[in-house]
Every structure is written in C-alpha cells, then in structure tokens.
Design an enzyme around this catalytic site. Structure first.
Site, PDB file in Angstrom:
ATOM      1  CG  ASP A  66       2.037 -10.455   3.106  1.00 55.13           C
ATOM      2  OD1 ASP A  66       1.879 -10.866   4.278  1.00 55.13           O
ATOM      3  OD2 ASP A  66       1.908  -9.261   2.785  1.00 55.13           O
ATOM      4  CE1 TYR A  81      -4.122   2.775   5.904  1.00 45.87           C
ATOM      5  CE2 TYR A  81      -4.914   1.679   7.880  1.00 45.87           C
ATOM      6  CZ  TYR A  81      -4.000   1.783   6.849  1.00 45.87           C
ATOM      7  OH  TYR A  81      -2.956   0.899   6.783  1.00 45.87           O
ATOM      8  CE  LYS A  98      -3.211  -7.079   9.665  1.00 45.98           C
ATOM      9  NZ  LYS A  98      -2.683  -6.909   8.307  1.00 45.98           N
ATOM     10  CE1 TYR A 148      -2.186  -1.950   2.911  1.00 37.36           C
ATOM     11  CE2 TYR A 148      -1.905  -3.860   4.337  1.00 37.36           C
ATOM     12  CZ  TYR A 148      -1.820  -2.495   4.131  1.00 37.36           C
ATOM     13  OH  TYR A 148      -1.351  -1.686   5.138  1.00 37.36           O
TER      14      TYR A 148
HETATM   15  C1  LIG Z   1      -1.664  -5.944   7.656  1.00 35.23           C
HETATM   16  C2  LIG Z   1      -0.858  -6.532   6.566  1.00 35.23           C
HETATM   17  C3  LIG Z   1       0.475  -6.136   6.339  1.00 35.23           C
HETATM   18  C4  LIG Z   1       1.122  -5.017   7.103  1.00 35.23           C
HETATM   19  O1  LIG Z   1       1.308  -5.301   8.457  1.00 35.23           O
HETATM   20  P1  LIG Z   1       1.541  -4.104   9.502  1.00 35.23           P
HETATM   21  O2  LIG Z   1       1.824  -4.820  10.791  1.00 35.23           O
HETATM   22  O3  LIG Z   1       0.301  -3.301   9.526  1.00 35.23           O
HETATM   23  O4  LIG Z   1       2.715  -3.326   9.022  1.00 35.23           O
HETATM   24  C5  LIG Z   1       1.187  -6.789   5.338  1.00 35.23           C
HETATM   25  N1  LIG Z   1       0.624  -7.754   4.609  1.00 35.23           N
HETATM   26  C6  LIG Z   1      -0.637  -8.162   4.799  1.00 35.23           C
HETATM   27  C7  LIG Z   1      -1.189  -9.270   3.961  1.00 35.23           C
HETATM   28  C8  LIG Z   1      -1.439  -7.556   5.777  1.00 35.23           C
HETATM   29  O5  LIG Z   1      -2.709  -7.940   5.937  1.00 35.23           O
END
Ligand SMILES: *Cc1c(COP(=O)(O)O)cnc(C)c1O
Length: 424
Positions: free
Chosen positions: A238, A11, A267, A138
């Site tokens: 998500d 990034y 995460k 995202y």
């Molecule tokens: C960080 C994130 C992802 C992607 O996760 P990675 O482990 O970086 O692949 C997907 N969705 C959300 C909401 C995120 O914050």
C-alpha cells in the site's frame, strides 16, 4: 436559517472540536483564510499537494480536458488520458503490468484485496481469502481496508463486530530493527499454519503513515517476500502514502529493494486535485485474469474509475514531477529537517524521525499538543497533531524559509510548554 451542523467533519468530537478554519484561497504552500490570516501548509492536505495549490499548469490540464469531456464510464469505453496514465504508471512502478483505477485510496485497497482473492480462485486454489497484515498499519476507512488496519486502534473500534477477522503480525521496530528476527519468525509461524486460507500479505512499505509514522527495516520486507513465495501468498504494498517521492525515492519499493505483486497508489497521484487511486498488478497476477471465461473477469468497477479529469491532472503532475526534479526538493527538505531537528531534545519528546519529506515528533502523551493549533495558526503555521504525534509533510515546493518557519513555530511551542510548566 443557517444550520451550523449541516457540514459533518471527520475524526473529531463534533461538540468539542476547534471550529474549522475557512479557506478562501490557496496558492503555492500557503492557505489564505477568510479572516485574512495566511498559513504555511505543513500537511499538504493529507499529504497530497506535491506541487502546491492552484498550480497554473495543473489548472490548465484540467480546463483543456474539460473542453473535451469530464468523464465517461470505463465499461466498454476508454480514452487517451486513462490509457496514457495506465501506461505511465506501469512504466514507472517497477515490475507492473496492468493498472486498475479506483476513486480513493480506500477503494484502491479494496480492489487490491479482491484482486488477490480472485487471483487464487482464478488459478484454481479455493479458500484463500484472508489476509495477514503488519500490526500498526492503516489502509483506509472502508470495511475491507479497516479489517487489515491495526485492530487495537481506537479509530475503528466501533466496527470490530462487523469486520472480517484477519491475521496480524508483529511490526519491525525501527531501521535497523532490533526485533527483526522475532518479526520474521512470527510472520513465518502465521504463514506456515494458515497459508491455505491466506490470499496475501499487505503492508505499507518502509513507513507506516497514520499508524504513527513508523519507519522500519527493509530487511524485514526482503524476508517477507521470500516467505510469501515459499508459502504461496501474494504480497501487496500500500503505497498510497509513500508513493510519489515522500520517502525520498519515487516509490518506497525502490528504497526497500523488494517488488510486490500488487501495489496501490493514491493521495499524491493527482497532486491533491481529485480523488483517484490506481491498483497495479504484475504479470503473475494479471495473467490469472487474462481469459475468455466470464467467471475469471475481475468483478469490480467504480462508477468514476478512470475519470478523465483526474487522469489528465495526474499525467500533468507526473510531467512536472520529472521536469522540475521534485526528488531533489525532497532531498532539500530532508536535509533541512536534519539541520533543524537532529539533536533537538525536550522532556516530552520520545523520538524524532525523519525520512524524505516527512518529519515526525513522537511525544510521551497527546497532552503535549493542547492548544497547539491556536498557537500555530496565530504564528502562520498549519499543522495538526493527532494522538501523540505531530508531523510536517509539506508540499515539495515549499521554500527553505517557509519550512524553517514551520520548524521555528514548533520549537517555540516546546519552549513555551517548558516555560509554563516551570511556572506551575
Ligand atoms: C490515506 C491512506 C489510505 C486511504 O486513502 P483514502 O483516499 O483516504 O481513502 C490508504 N492507505 C494508506 C497507506 C493511506 O495513507
């Protein structure tokens, strides 16, 4: 000879980015740099390290598992840590029946998208393979995940031509949302016209993360749930960023009062130790896969899914989370954020938003942050702006005085940019 470009960074424009800071050790909420500096962590390594770094019990859980084995494949084999973690996640996330492991949040999202598509084909409805997504979201950096992320974001602009084209619907502005009715109408218009091609609606519940830390009205999701049911479309949450306490409840779905059909966790799942995701499905989705027909088997299987080390550390992290009542830390952090930031004003600040252990300052321009990293590191703070946002998402174990220090450094920054603009 040392090749200084051997390590490629994410990034950032490689030729102009600030040189990365070398970490020698990390402990609790503090990063210890190779140059002797100590930084209080305001980011939790991209929002993962709930219990802080180098946690003795988490370390122990890994070495105990390591004495047995590190990893075995999930095809035809299983093990206690994976079974236990799957059970635990299905118990603590309301309404979930079964858990499919992946190795990162992005992969967890890909799994959720595929799971939703194949769900419809398994129950005999063909052609439902598109998604409707909340604008400004995202969901990760792999192709499927990018396709449901904000299309106008510069982040994924280079890949427009190769991504599947999805539907995007207006996001609610704030909580309460002033454009609630408009957003619900927009979603309904898309679903009404295209529901025969749409597998699922996907969103980050309650708070969009990288899209700009936007907190939004739960009433929107209540209406969206009803619309999804009306038009035969699955609902995917998500919770990769919102899961495990960040917004004030264990999961954002509890704040929102709406249950999805599929949810994605990542995460903070392993408390920042190892890459892992869990895609959970409810009874409705799972039952479409419960079949002796090989055609109905779910066609996905990451090599490292259900990694035993990751499962072991995730289980221990959850034990600690409940034993030490991390949600009370989140409430403590939220109260301190309010105390330190409510009413704070500066001509360059558009809005300050606080939710759980998250505080974001949205400025009018990214120029506000020029030089901030150096300023902050000199004062012992690890914070990192992006675009026109700066946020604090510290480890939940951060002490009051450490958290106040982070806020003070940020306030000093606003003080100094005022001073320097007065001089010029
Ligand atoms: C960080 C994130 C992802 C992607 O996760 P990675 O482990 O970086 O692949 C997907 N969705 C959300 C909401 C995120 O914050």
């Amino acid at each position: 000879m040392n090749n200084s470009n051997a390590l490629w960074y994410p990034y950032a424009p490689l030729a102009s980015m600030s040189p990365p800071l070398s970490v020698r050790k990390a402990q609790g909420a503090v990063l210890y740099l190779a140059n002797g500096q100590e930084l209080i962590d305001g980011i939790s390594s991209w929002w993962c390290t709930l219990h802080g770094y180098n946690h003795p019990e988490l370390n122990q859980s890994l070495s105990t598992q390591l004495d047995q084995f590190a990893h075995v494949m999930m095809g035809g084999l299983n093990h206690e840590p994976a079974e236990k973690l799957a059970n635990t996640l299905c118990q603590i996330y309301p309404g979930m029946k079964s858990c499919f492991f992946g190795d990162s949040g992005s992969v967890g999202v890909e799994i959720a998208l595929k799971m939703a598509c194949q769900y419809w084909s398994n129950i005999g409805l063909k052609g439902k393979s598109k998604f409707v997504s909340l604008s400004g979201g995202y969901h990760g950096d792999t192709a499927g995940a990018m396709s449901v992320g904000e299309p106008d974001d510069e982040m994924h602009a280079a890949f427009h031509g190769i991504l599947p084209v999805q539907f995007f619907t207006t996001r609610p502005n704030g909580w309460p949302a002033e454009n609630l009715d408009e957003c619900i109408l927009h979603l309904e218009a898309i679903l009404e016209e295209h529901h025969t091609e749409i597998a699922a609606f996907i969103c980050e519940p309650l708070m969009q993360g990288y899209g700009g830390f936007k907190i939004y009205d739960p009433n929107y999701l209540k209406a969206a749930r009803i619309l999804c049911d009306k038009y035969n479309v699955l609902m995917i949450f998500d919770e990769v960023a919102t899961g495990f306490g960040r917004t004030g409840k264990l999961f954002a779905c509890e704040m929102v009062g709406v249950l999805p059909d599929i949810t994605i966790l990542g995460k903070a799942l392993t408390a920042g130790y190892l890459g892992m995701s869990a895609t959970l499905a409810n009874e409705r989705v799972f039952s479409a896969y419960w079949s002796a027909d090989p055609q109905k088997a779910f066609m996905h299987g990451p090599t490292f899914m259900g990694n035993a080390l990751a499962c072991a550390v995730a289980l221990k992290s959850l034990d600690i989370f409940f034993e030490e009542d991390r949600l009370s830390d989140v409430r403590r952090i939220e109260a301190l954020f309010h105390k330190n930031w409510t009413g704070f004003q500066h001509e360059q600040i558009k809005e300050i938003r606080i939710l759980g252990a998250m505080m974001v300052i949205e400025c009018t321009s990214s120029d506000t942050w020029k030089g901030l990293r150096e300023f902050a590191t000199q004062r012992g703070a690890w914070i990192r702006p992006f675009r026109n946002f700066i946020y604090l998402m510290p480890p939940f174990i951060i002490s009051d005085s450490q958290l106040i220090h982070l806020s003070d450094v940020l306030k000093q920054w606003f003080q100094q940019i005022s001073n320097s603009s007065n001089l010029s």
